[in-house]
Design an enzyme around this catalytic site. Structure first.
Site, PDB file in Angstrom:
ATOM      1  CG  ASP A   1     -14.214  24.976  -7.165  1.00 16.70           C
ATOM      2  OD1 ASP A   1     -14.629  23.805  -7.190  1.00 16.70           O
ATOM      3  OD2 ASP A   1     -13.020  25.263  -7.069  1.00 16.70           O
TER       4      ASP A   1
ATOM      5  CD  GLU B   1     -12.356  28.850  -5.828  1.00 17.11           C
ATOM      6  OE1 GLU B   1     -12.331  28.225  -6.894  1.00 17.11           O
ATOM      7  OE2 GLU B   1     -11.403  28.839  -5.032  1.00 17.11           O
TER       8      GLU B   1
ATOM      9  CB  CYS C   1      -8.813  32.598 -13.227  1.00 18.13           C
ATOM     10  SG  CYS C   1      -9.293  32.136 -11.572  1.00 18.13           S
TER      11      CYS C   1
HETATM   12  C1  PEP Z   1     -12.148  27.548 -10.383  1.00 16.27           C
HETATM   13  O1  PEP Z   1     -12.666  26.925  -9.463  1.00 16.27           O
HETATM   14  O2  PEP Z   1     -12.782  28.083 -11.305  1.00 16.27           O
HETATM   15  C2  PEP Z   1     -10.680  27.680 -10.449  1.00 16.27           C
HETATM   16  C3  PEP Z   1     -10.101  28.472 -11.316  1.00 16.27           C
HETATM   17  O3  PEP Z   1      -9.949  26.933  -9.592  1.00 16.27           O
HETATM   18  P1  PEP Z   1      -9.734  25.350  -9.737  1.00 16.27           P
HETATM   19  O4  PEP Z   1     -10.265  24.937 -11.073  1.00 16.27           O
HETATM   20  O5  PEP Z   1      -8.284  25.111  -9.594  1.00 16.27           O
HETATM   21  O6  PEP Z   1     -10.531  24.809  -8.607  1.00 16.27           O
HETATM   22 MG    MG Z   2     -11.537  26.431  -7.680  1.00 16.29          MG
END
Ligand code: PEP
Ligand code: MG
Length: 758
Positions: free
Chosen positions: A632, A608, A679
């Site tokens: 991210d 990320e 994800c």
């Molecule tokens: C992302 O950054 O895509 C992620 C799944 O984590 P979060 O949204 O919790 O930062």
């Molecule tokens: Mg993230």
């Protein structure tokens, strides 16, 4: 006073003004004085007749206010608006655009300086200076005016948006004149409910306007707070006797006297008797006095504004500490707050929550992600909502468009209720896909997993037919507490979820705090939180916290063996190695020294951060699986803060650079035996999921509420067709073109395929 000081004073005064007319009066008065011009006027755009209207002036006839109206391009004012740049003329009357208005008596003014007031690329109005003498305003004067306009455009937009509502509030009850505010659509659907304001703050300007049925009780509460504040003052004075001069000490007496009945105290009691609550009356009286002090000519007195404000906060602190009886929660709650985080959910039963509105944040802030996970219509970045005045009012939250409607007309309300029904039918229609095997129209398999973290969405997650949990955000249960959970408390949380999904795998991500996820009991103050102490960086700096979490995860999995552990925010190989070593250490201690019978879970890393994209090869050799966090990744690749509504329009995961990064990740990961999934929220958007399928991805993890919509999309397209589309999308120059192209192509594909099937 120098120019910077003047600017600061104007901005301060404008920000504490309560209405649009007040904002405009302050601007023209102050600017005229600082610039020593004969005339300063402000024109604002009126949407109804599409004209710039004289709204406030210092130097022209007051009767002309509201009467002088200029179309875009008409007169000098209209020209400034049309060209979106300043116009500085020494012989304004000779300019071809000069328009003469007898009623304002401006024929004697030769010099003209007009500067556009622009907010979010829209010309809200024009600020004008005029002078009798024939002279060009100096470059510094022009620069000052440009600065004033740039600084004040937000305040003007805000005052304009909220003004309509305030007018309504004071014009009496019963009348239905709707007001529509706009924010960033963040979780689709329509919610209709009554406003509950999230947590109270010590900020005087954020105290909600509340009314009481029992003024006597409020006066008692107020007097108690005053006594406590006076006690504070006396104690402070006593403690500082040897450190302050006698004049400074005398100030404490002045403040104590200010709280008396014949001063501020008396005014507040009057306001309470007129119907306001103690908190509300106190904050409005204090703010009024702060404004008066700030407008004083004498610099010493002007500085006393800060003291009055301080005094105000002190008494407010005592008022907030008084336990006023809580009003019962409405049956359907729209939760509204200035900067909402998942912590706010602790006070509201989720089954009563029908809408979420936050003034700050954007559609990829974590509050928005939680809103989507729970399937609750959410609007973020609703900067113009007069939130302190909405308590108890009915609001319609449209999470698909970002619109928030207050005092809706019956017709509009009916239309929204109809939309709610249609959406329910649509969701019920998708239910039949639940048990259909996940295969594209050309027979290629894909997997749909879910993202979770809240106990409340477990039921929905299980019902969605997901094959696994692809992302469990462990920080969410941490956010809902008032201190770090112990090892045993964590075991209980993790075990509950592992059991609920068993035998399906559950990917627990280690604590990912920092950025926009602050634990209330572990505050992190940073200039650049998203580039700072976040995710794995905190875990490695606090092995005592990390190891407890790893031990709890491993122990919770005993006998279930469906745990996977995932590490967030990996940006270099040494930190991954260190984290893996700590996990192995905890595992060895538990199994070899403490006798637990635990299977070593698969370990994974999130991709990320752009740096990780180019090291997928090295990272994938060290772990069993990778998961791409597109939320991210998009913010870091595009340099767009995912939490900032001002740049929300630039945040787009379909940006070709993000797609190219996703291709690099896929290509590198497929050379080694390392499972790959996505994800980030991109996986939960049907159109983006089609692009991901086309890029080669097969595992998609998303909120439970998105799962069947994505499934409907992927069942209907062929892998080969998606690959062709992705190939073309990768060559495009911007996100909007990709979205438009994909939308058209997918519509065509669907109609051809359904045509072929019939
Ligand atoms: C992302 O950054 O895509 C992620 C799944 O984590 P979060 O949204 O919790 O930062
Ligand atoms: Mg993230």
């Amino acid at each position: 006073m120098n120019i910077l000081d003047s600017l600061r004073t104007i901005v301060q005064e404008v920000n504490s003004a309560r209405s649009l007319p007040e904002v405009l009066t302050i601007i023209v008065k102050e600017v005229q004085e600082v610039m020593q011009a004969e005339v300063c006027s402000v024109y604002l755009f009126d949407e109804t007749d599409q004209r710039y209207v004289l709204m406030s002036t210092e130097g022209l006839r007051q009767e002309s206010i509201g009467k002088v109206r200029l179309a875009m391009g008409e007169g000098l004012v209209g020209l400034v608006a049309a060209k979106e740049e300043p116009l500085n003329l020494q012989d304004a009357d000779k300019h071809p655009n000069f328009a003469y208005f007898e009623e304002i008596g401006e024929e004697i003014f030769h010099s003209f300086l007009g500067v556009p007031i622009i907010h979010h690329r829209k010309v809200l109005g024009v600020l004008v200076l005029q002078q009798q003498t024939q002279r060009r305003f100096a470059a510094e004067e022009e620069a000052f005016m440009v600065t004033v306009c740039a600084q004040l455009s937000g305040a003007i937009a805000h005052a304009e948006a909220t003004g309509a509502l305030r007018e309504l509030a004071s014009a009496g009850r019963g009348k239905s004149r709707e007001a529509i505010f706009h924010g960033i659509p963040s979780s689709s659907g329509v919610g209709i409910g009554r406003v509950v304001l999230a947590h109270q703050t010590m900020d005087l300007a954020s105290v909600p306007a509340r009314y009481t049925e029992d003024p006597k009780a409020e006066v008692r509460i107020f007097r108690k707070a005053l006594r406590a504040a006076k006690r504070d003052m006396r104690n402070l004075g006593v403690g500082l006797e040897d450190k302050l001069s006698s004049e400074e000490l005398a100030l404490f007496d002045v403040y104590i006297r200010m709280l008396d009945d014949d001063s501020l105290g008396g005014e507040v009691v009057e306001a309470i008797k007129a119907g306001q609550t103690a908190q509300s009356a106190w904050s409005s009286v204090i703010l009024e006095h702060v404004r008066t002090f700030r407008q004083m000519d004498d610099p010493y007195l002007r500085e006393r504004a800060a003291d009055v404000e301080e005094l105000g906060k002190r008494v407010l602190g005592h008022l907030l500490a008084t336990n006023t009886p809580k009003t019962p929660l409405p049956r359907r709650v729209v939760l509204v707050g200035e900067d909402l985080s998942a912590t706010a959910l602790a006070d509201i039963p989720v089954n009563q929550l029908v809408g979420i509105i936050s003034l700050k944040g954007s559609s990829n802030s974590h509050m928005a992600i939680v809103g989507r996970a729970l399937g609750i219509p959410t609007v973020m970045g609703a900067v113009d909502i007069p939130w302190t005045e909405l308590e108890g009012q009915e609001l319609i939250v449209d999470g698909s468009t970002g619109d928030v409607v207050s005092r809706a007309t019956r017709t509009l309300r009916r239309a929204y209720v109809q939309r709610q029904r249609e959406e329910k039918t649509l969701i019920e229609g998708l239910e039949k896909l639940r048990d259909v095997p996940c295969k594209t129209s050309d027979g290629s398999s894909f997997s749909l997993w879910i993202n979770t973290g809240l106990r409340q969405d477990n039921v929905q997650s299980l019902r969605s037919g997901a094959e696994a949990v692809g992302l469990f955000r462990t920080e969410i249960p941490f956010l809902l507490r008032s201190s770090f959970p112990t090892e045993d408390e964590q075991i209980a949380i993790y075990r509950e979820h592992l059991e609920a999904f068993s035998p399906r795998p559950v990917t627990m991500r280690t604590l990912d705090i920092g950025g926009d996820k602050d634990l209330p009991y572990f505050p992190i103050e940073e200039e650049n939180p998203f580039l700072g102490w976040r995710g794995i960086r905190i875990s490695l700096d606090h092995p005592e916290i990390f190891l407890v979490q790893i031990r709890a995860l491993l122990r919770a999995s005993e006998g279930l063996n469906n745990l996977r552990i995932m590490l967030p925010m990996i940006s270099n190989v040494p930190e991954l190695d260190r984290a893996l070593a700590l996990i192995h250490r905890a595992y060895t201690e538990l199994t070899e020294e403490e006798g637990y019978n635990i299977q070593m879970p698969p370990l994974g890393a999130m991709i990320e951060v752009p740096a990780a994209v180019y090291q997928v090869a090295e990272i994938s050799q060290r772990v069993d699986f990778l998961s791409v966090g597109t939320n991210d990744l998009t913010q870091y690749l595009l340099a767009v803060d995912r939490n900032n509504p001002r740049v929300a329009g630039l945040y787009d995961a379909l940006h070709p650079s993000v797609l190219r990064a996703l291709k690099i990740i896929y290509d590198q990961a497929s050379t080694v035996d390392c499972q790959l999934s996505v994800c980030g929220e991109m996986a939960g958007d049907p159109l983006s999921a089609a692009v991901l399928l086309g890029l080669g991805y097969e595992n998609f993890s998303m909120s439970a509420t998105s799962l069947l919509r994505v499934k409907a999309m992927l069942l209907n397209i062929s892998r080969k067709g998606a690959a062709d589309l992705a190939k073309r999308a990768l060559r495009m120059s911007d996100a909007a073109s990709v979205a438009e192209f994909m939308l058209t192509a997918l519509n065509q594909l669907n109609s051809t395929e359904s045509g072929a099937a019939s």
